[in-house]
Design a protein around this motif. Structure first.
Motif, PDB file in Angstrom:
ATOM      1  N   LEU A  89       0.847  -1.199   0.000  1.00 42.72           N
ATOM      2  CA  LEU A  89       0.000   0.000   0.000  1.00 42.72           C
ATOM      3  C   LEU A  89       0.880   1.245   0.000  1.00 42.72           C
ATOM      4  CD1 LEU A  89      -2.945   1.188   0.448  1.00 42.72           C
ATOM      5  CD2 LEU A  89      -2.346   1.202   2.880  1.00 42.72           C
ATOM      6  N   THR A  90       0.599   2.165  -0.926  1.00 45.51           N
ATOM      7  CA  THR A  90       1.382   3.405  -0.945  1.00 45.51           C
ATOM      8  C   THR A  90       0.561   4.613  -0.489  1.00 45.51           C
ATOM      9  OG1 THR A  90       0.808   3.713  -3.279  1.00 45.51           O
ATOM     10  CG2 THR A  90       2.907   2.614  -2.800  1.00 45.51           C
ATOM     11  N   GLY A  91      -0.745   4.516  -0.573  1.00 47.63           N
ATOM     12  CA  GLY A  91      -1.577   5.651  -0.166  1.00 47.63           C
ATOM     13  C   GLY A  91      -3.013   5.470  -0.604  1.00 47.63           C
ATOM     14  N   PHE A  92      -3.743   6.567  -0.610  1.00 45.02           N
ATOM     15  CA  PHE A  92      -5.156   6.523  -0.995  1.00 45.02           C
ATOM     16  C   PHE A  92      -5.495   7.756  -1.831  1.00 45.02           C
ATOM     17  CE2 PHE A  92      -4.880   4.146   2.927  1.00 45.02           C
ATOM     18  CZ  PHE A  92      -5.731   3.059   2.725  1.00 45.02           C
ATOM     19  N   VAL A  93      -6.257   7.541  -2.887  1.00 43.34           N
ATOM     20  CA  VAL A  93      -6.880   8.676  -3.563  1.00 43.34           C
ATOM     21  C   VAL A  93      -8.201   8.931  -2.840  1.00 43.34           C
ATOM     22  CG1 VAL A  93      -7.784   9.595  -5.724  1.00 43.34           C
ATOM     23  CG2 VAL A  93      -5.812   8.045  -5.752  1.00 43.34           C
ATOM     24  N   VAL A  94      -8.414  10.186  -2.474  1.00 45.76           N
ATOM     25  CA  VAL A  94      -9.596  10.546  -1.681  1.00 45.76           C
ATOM     26  C   VAL A  94     -10.611  11.266  -2.567  1.00 45.76           C
ATOM     27  CG1 VAL A  94     -10.421  11.818   0.341  1.00 45.76           C
ATOM     28  CG2 VAL A  94      -8.108  10.830   0.340  1.00 45.76           C
ATOM     29  N   TYR A  95     -11.823  10.782  -2.527  1.00 42.84           N
ATOM     30  CA  TYR A  95     -12.932  11.409  -3.252  1.00 42.84           C
ATOM     31  C   TYR A  95     -13.956  11.886  -2.221  1.00 42.84           C
ATOM     32  CZ  TYR A  95     -10.971   8.725  -7.150  1.00 42.84           C
ATOM     33  OH  TYR A  95     -10.131   8.181  -8.091  1.00 42.84           O
ATOM     34  N   ALA A  96     -14.645  12.975  -2.512  1.00 44.97           N
ATOM     35  CA  ALA A  96     -15.639  13.473  -1.552  1.00 44.97           C
ATOM     36  C   ALA A  96     -16.838  14.071  -2.278  1.00 44.97           C
ATOM     37  CB  ALA A  96     -15.008  14.527  -0.638  1.00 44.97           C
ATOM     38  N   GLY A  97     -17.991  13.958  -1.636  1.00 42.41           N
ATOM     39  CA  GLY A  97     -19.178  14.650  -2.126  1.00 42.41           C
ATOM     40  C   GLY A  97     -20.085  13.825  -3.012  1.00 42.41           C
ATOM     41  N   GLY A  98     -19.984  12.500  -2.930  1.00 43.21           N
ATOM     42  CA  GLY A  98     -20.941  11.676  -3.659  1.00 43.21           C
ATOM     43  C   GLY A  98     -22.227  11.527  -2.862  1.00 43.21           C
ATOM     44  N   GLY A  99     -23.294  11.227  -3.548  1.00 40.37           N
ATOM     45  CA  GLY A  99     -24.573  11.009  -2.868  1.00 40.37           C
ATOM     46  C   GLY A  99     -25.671  10.896  -3.902  1.00 40.37           C
ATOM     47  N   LEU A 100     -26.650  10.042  -3.641  1.00 43.74           N
ATOM     48  CA  LEU A 100     -27.616   9.747  -4.706  1.00 43.74           C
ATOM     49  C   LEU A 100     -29.019  10.278  -4.461  1.00 43.74           C
ATOM     50  CD1 LEU A 100     -26.593   6.123  -5.737  1.00 43.74           C
ATOM     51  CD2 LEU A 100     -25.923   8.309  -6.727  1.00 43.74           C
ATOM     52  N   GLY A 101     -29.332  10.662  -3.239  1.00 46.25           N
ATOM     53  CA  GLY A 101     -30.713  11.038  -2.977  1.00 46.25           C
ATOM     54  C   GLY A 101     -31.126  12.306  -3.709  1.00 46.25           C
ATOM     55  N   MET A 102     -32.370  12.333  -4.114  1.00 45.37           N
ATOM     56  CA  MET A 102     -32.976  13.535  -4.672  1.00 45.37           C
ATOM     57  C   MET A 102     -34.459  13.496  -4.321  1.00 45.37           C
ATOM     58  SD  MET A 102     -33.392  12.653  -8.733  1.00 45.37           S
ATOM     59  CE  MET A 102     -34.722  13.826  -8.967  1.00 45.37           C
ATOM     60  N   SER A 103     -35.150  14.577  -4.624  1.00 47.50           N
ATOM     61  CA  SER A 103     -36.583  14.632  -4.328  1.00 47.50           C
ATOM     62  C   SER A 103     -37.339  14.958  -5.609  1.00 47.50           C
ATOM     63  CB  SER A 103     -36.839  15.709  -3.268  1.00 47.50           C
ATOM     64  OG  SER A 103     -38.211  16.020  -3.215  1.00 47.50           O
ATOM     65  N   HIS A 104     -38.360  14.165  -5.911  1.00 46.04           N
ATOM     66  CA  HIS A 104     -39.178  14.472  -7.096  1.00 46.04           C
ATOM     67  C   HIS A 104     -39.785  15.873  -6.993  1.00 46.04           C
ATOM     68  CE1 HIS A 104     -38.748  10.609  -8.868  1.00 46.04           C
ATOM     69  NE2 HIS A 104     -39.552   9.948  -8.061  1.00 46.04           N
ATOM     70  N   ALA A 105     -40.095  16.278  -5.762  1.00 50.14           N
ATOM     71  CA  ALA A 105     -40.753  17.574  -5.584  1.00 50.14           C
ATOM     72  C   ALA A 105     -39.769  18.737  -5.710  1.00 50.14           C
ATOM     73  CB  ALA A 105     -41.435  17.617  -4.218  1.00 50.14           C
ATOM     74  N   ARG A 106     -38.464  18.430  -5.665  1.00 50.84           N
ATOM     75  CA  ARG A 106     -37.464  19.513  -5.741  1.00 50.84           C
ATOM     76  C   ARG A 106     -36.378  19.139  -6.740  1.00 50.84           C
ATOM     77  NH1 ARG A 106     -36.015  21.617   0.208  1.00 50.84           N
ATOM     78  NH2 ARG A 106     -34.337  22.505  -1.033  1.00 50.84           N
ATOM     79  N   GLU A 107     -36.787  18.890  -7.960  1.00 47.22           N
ATOM     80  CA  GLU A 107     -35.812  18.477  -8.970  1.00 47.22           C
ATOM     81  C   GLU A 107     -34.893  19.625  -9.383  1.00 47.22           C
ATOM     82  OE1 GLU A 107     -37.530  16.306 -12.204  1.00 47.22           O
ATOM     83  OE2 GLU A 107     -38.072  14.627 -10.908  1.00 47.22           O
ATOM     84  N   ASP A 108     -35.256  20.852  -8.987  1.00 53.32           N
ATOM     85  CA  ASP A 108     -34.398  21.988  -9.336  1.00 53.32           C
ATOM     86  C   ASP A 108     -33.175  22.087  -8.437  1.00 53.32           C
ATOM     87  OD1 ASP A 108     -36.178  22.441  -7.272  1.00 53.32           O
ATOM     88  OD2 ASP A 108     -36.215  24.617  -7.574  1.00 53.32           O
ATOM     89  N   ASP A 109     -33.302  21.694  -7.173  1.00 55.38           N
ATOM     90  CA  ASP A 109     -32.149  21.880  -6.295  1.00 55.38           C
ATOM     91  C   ASP A 109     -31.768  20.652  -5.462  1.00 55.38           C
ATOM     92  OD1 ASP A 109     -34.219  21.952  -4.483  1.00 55.38           O
ATOM     93  OD2 ASP A 109     -33.512  23.727  -3.419  1.00 55.38           O
ATOM     94  N   THR A 110     -32.293  19.500  -5.801  1.00 55.31           N
ATOM     95  CA  THR A 110     -31.786  18.253  -5.207  1.00 55.31           C
ATOM     96  C   THR A 110     -31.427  17.315  -6.355  1.00 55.31           C
ATOM     97  OG1 THR A 110     -33.946  17.143  -5.086  1.00 55.31           O
ATOM     98  CG2 THR A 110     -33.282  18.474  -3.181  1.00 55.31           C
ATOM     99  N   TYR A 111     -30.343  16.589  -6.207  1.00 51.62           N
ATOM    100  CA  TYR A 111     -29.856  15.789  -7.330  1.00 51.62           C
ATOM    101  C   TYR A 111     -28.828  14.768  -6.845  1.00 51.62           C
ATOM    102  CZ  TYR A 111     -26.521  19.628  -6.703  1.00 51.62           C
ATOM    103  OH  TYR A 111     -25.663  20.558  -6.143  1.00 51.62           O
ATOM    104  N   PRO A 112     -28.683  13.670  -7.600  1.00 54.20           N
ATOM    105  CA  PRO A 112     -27.572  12.759  -7.326  1.00 54.20           C
ATOM    106  C   PRO A 112     -26.275  13.374  -7.837  1.00 54.20           C
ATOM    107  CG  PRO A 112     -28.867  11.960  -9.176  1.00 54.20           C
ATOM    108  CD  PRO A 112     -29.557  13.196  -8.676  1.00 54.20           C
TER     109      PRO A 112
END
Ligand code: SF4
Length: 468
Positions: A123-146
């Motif tokens: 093992l030499t290290g880790f690539v770090v990713y941040a900010g994934g997420g899948l939830g959204m709301s049908h009622a707020r498709e303008d400002d919620t998203y995967p």
């Protein structure tokens, strides 16, 4: 209450399975030499982020600490969560070079180990990713998203825990606590920018985020069939939606119990696609394991279609209070319909990752699947296509609000196009992404007129067996 108590009695825990904390941490499950790398990092993450409160034991385990795996004896302090905990749940996953079966881009923090020789070595290290997420709301498709996680950079093994904690505390201190729909880390990163989160992480951890090395191509192991794991074998058994039960002439639960109590098997791993790896089988015991499964009528990996093996669904109705429509209970019949559609299109038996959910929260990860089916109402679904096998690309919505019974005919012309124009060896998801949703939409059938009325008569029929 009794269930949670008994789960702890079996030395498992539901601690942090819910709540505004770091949830259970996923890692590539394959029981080979990779566990020497993954085991310690996952355990360190668990130790750092496990809630310290004693309430869990007081409420669920009657203070009977003799049956808990890790009794808490001191006054509770929350070194990471403080008094406020987090604005929302927080998910961490650790993949493996070349195997992104855990879908690290869907996690709040995803870690990809880097090894000296690409897919092997120290093992030499880790690539770090941040900010994934899948939830959204049908009622707020303008400002919620995967959203897929963003690459932050590479860090060394001795920096990685502090770096992950820095991401968690940044979200704790700056995440949105006023609007629960916008409380996940992904929105904070989009509002503040990637440079801002990197600055926060470096300042809080004291580690410099370095440029990431080239990584092996992202793929996703299916873990199906007999697989060599060192001196022994593991059998990857596909389990429809992960439901371990004796029903419909298949005594799966009894078979697994018999194997668990036998000496022919030493362990079980749960895979990210709701299947089981039955492990520690010596070559001479392979036939015994197969005979136990066969005797109980359990379909094995080679007995089912590729689509059946690769399809998953969330529990949805009747288990989940958020569900708008069916998922797990209709998945078998839905896959059967799609398998027929594939045959009619000339691509029968095609291996496609199909993820179905009962609502837009996306628990079975439909937005990164090759085909994603997302519950919108009791009868209608949104249909997505174009995710990558390795999870590094979002699927796009092909059409919204499709009656359940119309989904096969909606996809039929897309399958037909794939049969004719798919490049040799190209996955269905890659084909859809290459052609593009804008083009695919032009071959779709015209939406059903009065679809709501028609949908009433084509409502997905759940089977009795799913009611348990
Ligand atoms: Fe429930 Fe499925 Fe929606 Fe998740 S995606 S909240 S399990 S219905």
């Amino acid at each position: 209450h009794r269930l949670v108590h008994d789960i702890n009695g079996a030395l498992l825990t539901t601690l942090a399975a819910c709540g505004d904390v770091v949830r259970n941490i996923m890692a590539s499950p394959f029981p080979d030499e990779r566990q020497a790398v993954l085991g310690p990092i996952v355990q360190s993450l668990v130790d750092r982020f496990r809630p310290q409160t004693t309430s869990y034991w007081e409420i669920w385990v009657d203070g009977d600490k003799a049956v808990t795996a890790e009794p808490v004896t001191s006054e509770p302090v929350e070194p990471v969560y403080g008094e406020t905990y987090l604005p929302r749940k927080f998910k961490i996953g650790v993949a493996w070079p070349g195997d992104n079966s855990i879908d690290l881009f869907t996690q709040d923090v995803g870690l990809m180990p880097t090894l000296r020789s690409g897919t092997s070595g120290d093992l030499t290290g880790f690539v770090v990713y941040a900010g994934g997420g899948l939830g959204m709301s049908h009622a707020r498709e303008d400002d919620t998203y995967p959203r897929l996680a963003t690459e932050l950079g590479w860090v060394t093994p001795d920096q990685v825990l502090d770096v992950v904690e820095a991401v968690v505390t940044t979200q704790r201190d700056h995440g949105n606590r006023a609007d629960r729909h916008r409380a996940r880390l992904k929105y904070l990163i989009d509002e503040q920018g990637v440079d801002w989160i990197k600055e926060q992480v470096e300042a809080r951890s004291g580690a410099a985020l370095q440029p990431s090395p080239a990584l092996p191509e992202f793929g996703a192991d299916d873990y199906h069939g007999w697989l060599p794991t060192g001196d022994t074998l593991s059998y990857g058994l596909p389990i429809p939606s992960g439901r371990v039960a004796d029903r419909d002439g298949v005594a799966l639960r009894s078979a697994l119990r018999e194997l668990a109590e036998s000496t022919e098997v030493t362990g079980f791993q749960v895979t990210p696609r709701q299947d089981l790896l039955i492990s520690g089988v010596t070559p001479k015991n392979r036939a015994i394991v197969e005979s136990v499964l066969r005797r109980h009528g359990v379909p094995m990996a080679e007995d089912v279609t590729a689509l059946t093996r690769l399809s998953i669904a969330c529990p949805a109705l009747p288990t989940c209070g958020q569900a708008l429509g069916e998922a797990e209970r209709v998945l078998p019949q839905f896959v059967e319909l799609l398998d027929k559609t594939l045959v009619d299109a000339g691509v029968g038996g095609q291996a496609i990752r199909l993820n179905m959910t009962g609502c837009p929260n996306g628990c079975s990860r439909p937005y990164t699947a090759e085909i994603g089916i997302v519950g919108r109402t009791k009868t209608n679904y949104d249909v997505y296509v174009g995710g990558a096998v390795g999870g590094e690309r979002m699927a796009e919505r092909l059409r919204a609000d499709v009656p359940y019974a119309d989904i096969p005919s909606l996809l039929a012309p897309v399958f037909a196009g794939f049969a004719v124009d798919g490049h040799g060896g190209e996955s269905f998801g890659d084909y859809c992404a290459r052609v593009g949703t804008e083009q695919l939409i032009t071959v779709l059938p015209i939406p059903t007129v009065k679809r709501r009325r028609r949908a009433e008569s084509s409502e997905p029929a759940a089977t009795e067996a799913g009611d348990e």
